[in-house]
Design a protein around this motif. Sequence first.
Motif, PDB file in Angstrom:
ATOM      1  N   ALA A 145       0.838  -1.211   0.000  1.00 34.01           N
ATOM      2  CA  ALA A 145       0.000   0.000   0.000  1.00 34.01           C
ATOM      3  C   ALA A 145       0.872   1.259   0.000  1.00 34.01           C
ATOM      4  O   ALA A 145       0.563   2.243  -0.683  1.00 34.01           O
ATOM      5  CB  ALA A 145      -0.933   0.000   1.208  1.00 34.01           C
ATOM      6  N   ASP A 178       5.267  -9.585  -5.375  1.00 35.94           N
ATOM      7  CA  ASP A 178       3.951  -9.018  -5.080  1.00 35.94           C
ATOM      8  C   ASP A 178       3.841  -7.608  -5.666  1.00 35.94           C
ATOM      9  O   ASP A 178       2.805  -7.222  -6.215  1.00 35.94           O
ATOM     10  CB  ASP A 178       3.684  -8.992  -3.565  1.00 35.94           C
ATOM     11  N   LYS A 218       3.046 -13.460  -1.284  1.00 35.10           N
ATOM     12  CA  LYS A 218       1.691 -13.967  -1.541  1.00 35.10           C
ATOM     13  C   LYS A 218       1.551 -14.529  -2.951  1.00 35.10           C
ATOM     14  O   LYS A 218       0.928 -15.576  -3.138  1.00 35.10           O
ATOM     15  CB  LYS A 218       0.681 -12.826  -1.368  1.00 35.10           C
ATOM     16  N   VAL A 219       2.072 -13.820  -3.952  1.00 35.49           N
ATOM     17  CA  VAL A 219       1.870 -14.254  -5.338  1.00 35.49           C
ATOM     18  C   VAL A 219       2.492 -15.625  -5.568  1.00 35.49           C
ATOM     19  O   VAL A 219       1.970 -16.429  -6.333  1.00 35.49           O
ATOM     20  CB  VAL A 219       2.437 -13.203  -6.318  1.00 35.49           C
ATOM     21  N   THR A 237      -6.296  -4.896  -7.989  1.00 36.42           N
ATOM     22  CA  THR A 237      -5.181  -4.035  -7.584  1.00 36.42           C
ATOM     23  C   THR A 237      -5.765  -2.629  -7.418  1.00 36.42           C
ATOM     24  O   THR A 237      -6.895  -2.377  -7.847  1.00 36.42           O
ATOM     25  CB  THR A 237      -4.047  -4.049  -8.625  1.00 36.42           C
ATOM     26  N   PRO A 238      -5.024  -1.730  -6.770  1.00 31.66           N
ATOM     27  CA  PRO A 238      -5.617  -0.428  -6.448  1.00 31.66           C
ATOM     28  C   PRO A 238      -6.240   0.295  -7.647  1.00 31.66           C
ATOM     29  O   PRO A 238      -7.293   0.916  -7.525  1.00 31.66           O
ATOM     30  CB  PRO A 238      -4.426   0.342  -5.867  1.00 31.66           C
ATOM     31  N   ASP A 244      -6.610 -11.599   0.179  1.00 31.13           N
ATOM     32  CA  ASP A 244      -5.218 -11.150   0.014  1.00 31.13           C
ATOM     33  C   ASP A 244      -4.393 -12.171  -0.781  1.00 31.13           C
ATOM     34  O   ASP A 244      -3.213 -12.371  -0.521  1.00 31.13           O
ATOM     35  CB  ASP A 244      -4.593 -10.905   1.395  1.00 31.13           C
ATOM     36  N   THR A 245      -5.012 -12.773  -1.751  1.00 31.34           N
ATOM     37  CA  THR A 245      -4.387 -13.856  -2.517  1.00 31.34           C
ATOM     38  C   THR A 245      -3.052 -13.449  -3.132  1.00 31.34           C
ATOM     39  O   THR A 245      -2.129 -14.254  -3.209  1.00 31.34           O
ATOM     40  CB  THR A 245      -5.346 -14.292  -3.643  1.00 31.34           C
ATOM     41  N   ARG A 246      -2.970 -12.206  -3.567  1.00 34.70           N
ATOM     42  CA  ARG A 246      -1.751 -11.768  -4.258  1.00 34.70           C
ATOM     43  C   ARG A 246      -1.124 -10.529  -3.620  1.00 34.70           C
ATOM     44  O   ARG A 246      -0.368  -9.801  -4.251  1.00 34.70           O
ATOM     45  CB  ARG A 246      -2.063 -11.577  -5.748  1.00 34.70           C
ATOM     46  N   GLY A 247      -1.454 -10.324  -2.337  1.00 36.98           N
ATOM     47  CA  GLY A 247      -0.719  -9.317  -1.547  1.00 36.98           C
ATOM     48  C   GLY A 247      -1.206  -7.890  -1.646  1.00 36.98           C
ATOM     49  O   GLY A 247      -0.597  -6.994  -1.066  1.00 36.98           O
ATOM     50  N   CYS A 248      -2.297  -7.661  -2.369  1.00 34.37           N
ATOM     51  CA  CYS A 248      -2.754  -6.277  -2.574  1.00 34.37           C
ATOM     52  C   CYS A 248      -3.903  -5.856  -1.660  1.00 34.37           C
ATOM     53  O   CYS A 248      -4.420  -4.740  -1.826  1.00 34.37           O
ATOM     54  CB  CYS A 248      -3.183  -6.079  -4.021  1.00 34.37           C
ATOM     55  N   VAL A 305      -4.470  -4.843   1.517  1.00 39.41           N
ATOM     56  CA  VAL A 305      -4.413  -3.587   2.273  1.00 39.41           C
ATOM     57  C   VAL A 305      -4.362  -2.403   1.302  1.00 39.41           C
ATOM     58  O   VAL A 305      -5.068  -1.401   1.477  1.00 39.41           O
ATOM     59  CB  VAL A 305      -3.212  -3.558   3.246  1.00 39.41           C
ATOM     60  N   ALA A 306      -3.552  -2.526   0.264  1.00 42.77           N
ATOM     61  CA  ALA A 306      -3.468  -1.449  -0.736  1.00 42.77           C
ATOM     62  C   ALA A 306      -4.833  -1.217  -1.385  1.00 42.77           C
ATOM     63  O   ALA A 306      -5.222  -0.067  -1.639  1.00 42.77           O
ATOM     64  CB  ALA A 306      -2.427  -1.796  -1.797  1.00 42.77           C
TER      65      ALA A 306
END
Lengths: 318, 318
Positions: free
Chosen positions: A227, A266, A303-304, B194-195, B220-224, B226-227
Amino acid sequence: MFDLPKQVKMVEVGPRDGLQIEPKILSTEQKLRMVDALAGAGLGEIEVGSFVNPKAVPQMADTAEVFAQLGKRPGVRYTALWLNPKGLERALESGRVDIDGKLTLTASETFVKRNTNRSIDETFAEMPDWIARYRQAGIATDGLGVMAAFGCNFEGYIPEEKVVGLVARAMQLMADNDSTLSKLLLADTMGWGTPRQIKSLVGKIRDKWPELDISLHLHDTRGCAVANAVAAMELGVATFDSSVGGLGGCPFAGHKGAAGNVCTEDLVFACGEMGIETGIDLDALVEAAKLAEDLVGHPLPGKVMKGGTLTRFKMPRA
Amino acid sequence: MFDLPKQVKMVEVGPRDGLQIEPKILSTEQKLRMVDALAGAGLGEIEVGSFVNPKAVPQMADTAEVFAQLGKRPGVRYTALWLNPKGLERALESGRVDIDGKLTLTASETFVKRNTNRSIDETFAEMPDWIARYRQAGIATDGLGVMAAFGCNFEGYIPEEKVVGLVARAMQLMADNDSTLSKLLLADTMGWGTPRQIKSLVGKIRDKWPELDISLHLHDTRGCAVANAVAAMELGVATFDSSVGGLGGCPFAGHKGAAGNVCTEDLVFACGEMGIETGIDLDALVEAAKLAEDLVGHPLPGKVMKGGTLTRFKMPRA
């Protein structure tokens, strides 16, 4: 949001910042495999190791050997870290290190004393010698890194004015020593930043010095690293340190390295999905992350690498 | 960035969406402890379980018993999930479930068939009966959830126009059945967003229907995740589903549940640091996350529970 940069440069620091806290010492051959997998995936700059006291950081004891054996790929920069003149000397002796003329500050007085046994003033006092040393090696000093720029576990929140003041002071010192600051790295060393703080500090610095090339070094200590990177991208920041697999982090609370860098793949995934070029082959990078996980012998927080890429799908483009 | 909402409401889904994929079946008493720890930390809405086929989801077999024994705290809503009329009937029989009149769609034709054995058209065809069922129980139907609104591992990217069209169609159907859609939940069920995509779709929906109260359910499968939540907050979104400790996720790639919800305490931390009220005691929430980790018996992916909160420091406020 639509001011996102068209391209982002990822600076891979996993083999240095990530590995240095791993208790299991990797062999030189293992490190070479990891570095080459990263270069093969398209990383254009890789921090390979550090020339520091091997008693303090045993994992980095063979950095000179890693550089000696490194099969360099064209167009890739292979960098290293050092903390004192002896370290720079060893990097120069190696003859294989891509050396940046970069000065380093820490925004926290408590942390810089614990970490380097110097005050902030003493750090500044040594800068002219560093500039001279680089100059002697034919290297222009044009970079500055500010550690703990957002907060410090020992000192608390770092006021923005303090960071801005430190940058101004370093800039003046560099000018006084016939150098020009053009590249500024802000490090969230202990993972204090959130998107609002990132935008506020980066925005202030960008407004004051629009010509500075700002990059970020973000630890994911509290889950905001991706983020934070996106927030910085929205202000045009286009260079990020990152760590393959989130190396340096570990899902186990007891592991000293719970706070890795933002995970390279990620962030590359996020960039790709947002239409930002990184020049990196995400599937190859995920393989490099899996290799890193195998080598350190415990799960990495990326995560990816678990959730899977989306490269088999074709993204619709507006 | 400075249009961030002043307050954010967190809807805790860990005890349901998180636990349902855990292979270890928790006892009713353990679930009660987890739910009460969450309520004690200040969560105002908790999805306690689901009234579904216990053969399909053994972890949820005792949901009625959990509700029966639940020591309810004042002001807290205790909700549940069901997928068919029988499930709603059981929730009504319990007499202890806070029931929302909510319809559910899936934006992916492939996924809705695999998951519910119905097409999207067939899902719409059943909606009038659902509205009638809720009405009979004295509940107004005012909500819609759209699953897989950003992408689907079986079908690929979901075009924004498709999601907007589905919302418009549901809105019309509800109006035709004397109901008014006021709450829209967009679910990134498989972590594709993604954002930029979040802002684009949320922005389109907000522009078209400014009166809709939009909330997000982000995996949160690919880490985004929170973003993505922060991106949505920048457009005024102020309600998020989340999962304590990132429950439902696991650092081990082999674990079926690698893709948990956005971690409650990581998002509460980000909100707090950005000056957004959640009404949640972050330190108590971290204790709840540690309890959840103990109960499921493996590390959870949450970061703040390992990196530590910053509540012992006093944040400077501009």
